[in-house]
Design a protein around this motif. Sequence first.
Motif, PDB file in Angstrom:
ATOM      1  N   UNK A  25     -16.969  89.939  20.247  1.00 28.48           N
ATOM      2  CA  UNK A  25     -15.632  90.074  20.810  1.00 28.48           C
ATOM      3  C   UNK A  25     -15.387  91.470  21.372  1.00 28.48           C
ATOM      4  N   UNK A  26     -14.538  91.589  22.398  1.00 24.11           N
ATOM      5  CA  UNK A  26     -14.021  92.904  22.775  1.00 24.11           C
ATOM      6  C   UNK A  26     -13.211  93.486  21.618  1.00 24.11           C
ATOM      7  N   UNK A  27     -13.121  94.802  21.572  1.00 24.44           N
ATOM      8  CA  UNK A  27     -12.448  95.463  20.454  1.00 24.44           C
ATOM      9  C   UNK A  27     -10.998  94.998  20.329  1.00 24.44           C
ATOM     10  N   UNK A  28     -10.286  94.908  21.436  1.00 18.46           N
ATOM     11  CA  UNK A  28      -8.881  94.505  21.381  1.00 18.46           C
ATOM     12  C   UNK A  28      -8.740  93.108  20.794  1.00 18.46           C
ATOM     13  N   UNK A  29      -9.617  92.201  21.181  1.00 19.07           N
ATOM     14  CA  UNK A  29      -9.557  90.839  20.643  1.00 19.07           C
ATOM     15  C   UNK A  29      -9.871  90.818  19.152  1.00 19.07           C
ATOM     16  N   UNK A  30     -10.793  91.671  18.724  1.00 22.99           N
ATOM     17  CA  UNK A  30     -11.132  91.725  17.301  1.00 22.99           C
ATOM     18  C   UNK A  30      -9.957  92.232  16.487  1.00 22.99           C
ATOM     19  N   UNK A  31      -9.292  93.276  16.956  1.00 22.43           N
ATOM     20  CA  UNK A  31      -8.115  93.794  16.248  1.00 22.43           C
ATOM     21  C   UNK A  31      -7.041  92.715  16.172  1.00 22.43           C
ATOM     22  N   UNK A  32      -6.849  91.988  17.263  1.00 21.31           N
ATOM     23  CA  UNK A  32      -5.868  90.916  17.266  1.00 21.31           C
ATOM     24  C   UNK A  32      -6.244  89.800  16.311  1.00 21.31           C
ATOM     25  N   UNK A  33      -7.509  89.371  16.343  1.00 16.00           N
ATOM     26  CA  UNK A  33      -7.941  88.293  15.452  1.00 16.00           C
ATOM     27  C   UNK A  33      -7.716  88.660  13.991  1.00 16.00           C
ATOM     28  N   UNK A  50     -17.248  98.528  13.263  1.00 13.86           N
ATOM     29  CA  UNK A  50     -18.708  98.624  13.359  1.00 13.86           C
ATOM     30  C   UNK A  50     -19.378  97.536  12.520  1.00 13.86           C
ATOM     31  N   UNK A  51     -18.809  97.242  11.353  1.00 12.92           N
ATOM     32  CA  UNK A  51     -19.393  96.228  10.468  1.00 12.92           C
ATOM     33  C   UNK A  51     -19.167  94.813  10.972  1.00 12.92           C
ATOM     34  N   UNK A  52     -18.250  94.636  11.922  1.00 16.34           N
ATOM     35  CA  UNK A  52     -17.849  93.300  12.349  1.00 16.34           C
ATOM     36  C   UNK A  52     -18.300  92.932  13.757  1.00 16.34           C
ATOM     37  N   UNK A  53     -18.614  93.919  14.586  1.00 17.14           N
ATOM     38  CA  UNK A  53     -18.908  93.650  15.998  1.00 17.14           C
ATOM     39  C   UNK A  53     -20.361  93.968  16.321  1.00 17.14           C
ATOM     40  N   UNK A  54     -20.949  93.164  17.194  1.00 20.57           N
ATOM     41  CA  UNK A  54     -22.361  93.345  17.534  1.00 20.57           C
ATOM     42  C   UNK A  54     -22.598  94.672  18.227  1.00 20.57           C
ATOM     43  N   UNK A  55     -21.751  94.993  19.140  1.00 19.33           N
ATOM     44  CA  UNK A  55     -21.830  96.288  19.816  1.00 19.33           C
ATOM     45  C   UNK A  55     -20.456  96.928  19.752  1.00 19.33           C
ATOM     46  N   UNK A  57     -18.583 100.699  20.296  1.00 19.35           N
ATOM     47  CA  UNK A  57     -18.573 102.108  20.649  1.00 19.35           C
ATOM     48  C   UNK A  57     -17.236 102.700  20.215  1.00 19.35           C
ATOM     49  N   UNK A  58     -17.243 103.732  19.375  1.00 18.07           N
ATOM     50  CA  UNK A  58     -15.980 104.307  18.914  1.00 18.07           C
ATOM     51  C   UNK A  58     -15.040 104.705  20.047  1.00 18.07           C
ATOM     52  N   UNK A  59     -15.609 105.145  21.158  1.00 20.01           N
ATOM     53  CA  UNK A  59     -14.765 105.566  22.279  1.00 20.01           C
ATOM     54  C   UNK A  59     -13.890 104.424  22.780  1.00 20.01           C
ATOM     55  N   UNK A  60     -14.356 103.172  22.600  1.00 19.49           N
ATOM     56  CA  UNK A  60     -13.563 102.046  23.092  1.00 19.49           C
ATOM     57  C   UNK A  60     -12.270 101.900  22.300  1.00 19.49           C
ATOM     58  N   UNK A  61     -12.309 102.133  20.998  1.00 17.76           N
ATOM     59  CA  UNK A  61     -11.086 102.065  20.199  1.00 17.76           C
ATOM     60  C   UNK A  61     -10.186 103.262  20.491  1.00 17.76           C
ATOM     61  N   UNK A  84      -2.440  95.414  17.640  1.00 18.33           N
ATOM     62  CA  UNK A  84      -2.266  95.364  19.084  1.00 18.33           C
ATOM     63  C   UNK A  84      -0.809  95.640  19.434  1.00 18.33           C
ATOM     64  N   UNK A  85      -0.599  96.136  20.643  1.00 18.27           N
ATOM     65  CA  UNK A  85       0.765  96.410  21.088  1.00 18.27           C
ATOM     66  C   UNK A  85       1.610  95.145  21.049  1.00 18.27           C
TER      67      UNK A  85
END
Length: 366
Positions: A25-33, A50-55, A57-61, A84-85
């Motif tokens: 998932x994209x980071x935003x979708x993961x936070x929402x889920x 990091x423990x939940x997503x395949x790839x 990058x901290x910069x994305x969050x 999420x907002x």
Amino acid sequence: MTVLDSRALNRATLARQLLLDRAGLPVLDAVGHLGGLQAQEPQEPYVGLWSRLRTFEPASLSDLLVRRSVVRIHLMRRTVHLVTAEDAVAWRARHDAMLRQRVLGVYRREFDGTDLDELAEAGRAVLADGKPRSAAELVRELTVRWPKPGRRALGEMVVAALVPVAQTPPRGLWRTDAGVRNVLLSSWLGRSIDPPVLDTSDPVGQTLVRRYLAAFGPAASADLRAWCGLAGLPAAVKALREELVSFRDERGRELLDLPGAPRPDPGTPAPVRFLPAFDNAILGYHDRGRIIDDAHRGLSVAGERVVLVDGRVAATWSVDVGTVVVTPLRGLSRPDRDSVAEQGSELASFLSDGESSRVRIAVPAC
């Protein structure tokens, strides 16, 4: 009614929490889920993702925080969550009464005779200029008019309960140590917070129930309450009854769930996972026995980072000069030690931007 044992519940939790298989998932979708990540320790959500997503990058969050697509606010259980907002503006009003009551539960005597609505209006007026302020700076402008409450009590009441605020970056950015500065949530996001809904079927509560079950189910009403801090959402649960399915746990409690949600076979292998402090995979339940033994339950509220082995808390971890140090809570088999060492090495590399892959497994704590 089908009975789900602790292993079946464990595997369902891991699947819903993206801990059985890392998600694409994209980071935003993961936070929402996930319904947000608990984030009073500002760097911990990075490990959680990091423990939940395949790839990941901290910069994305960090970028999502800067772009105001995710926000740090007091929400579930009156703790700081990264959400999420969209969830922030939709859910904040529904948590308002709970936030007030939780602050009053600590400081009730200090606010005897205080008109909290008047205090809220004054707090909003101070913050209306859009200037980020620490709680101390906000309190300095309010304490002359409200001298009775202590400064800490006054600050917590305003920023954690009465006035919906966001904690602005650089707080929460990767590898950044910054204090808390608050702005009005509505001005930070450029949109109004959804007003309270008076419909007795509690439509916002219904959304919370569905979202909770998607990320944490199957679960009892007490588990739902433990996650959000709200009083079980009985009207919402009642309104949703016909679209939910029911199970029992081994204690006889009714468990609710979404009909199509994943409930893996209890025999499904579970990989080693490193969890950050205060991770909701543990804190999001009243009955945490599906993932942590009663003897170690205190770790979940003490801020200990934990390691899951075969889906259960089996060790704690920390970082010492670039080395991930794992302290088992029980003996580990050789294959489990090897898996812990492998994941710990990858975590060390992640935390150090590739400068270290050192991991040390200490003598078991008991």
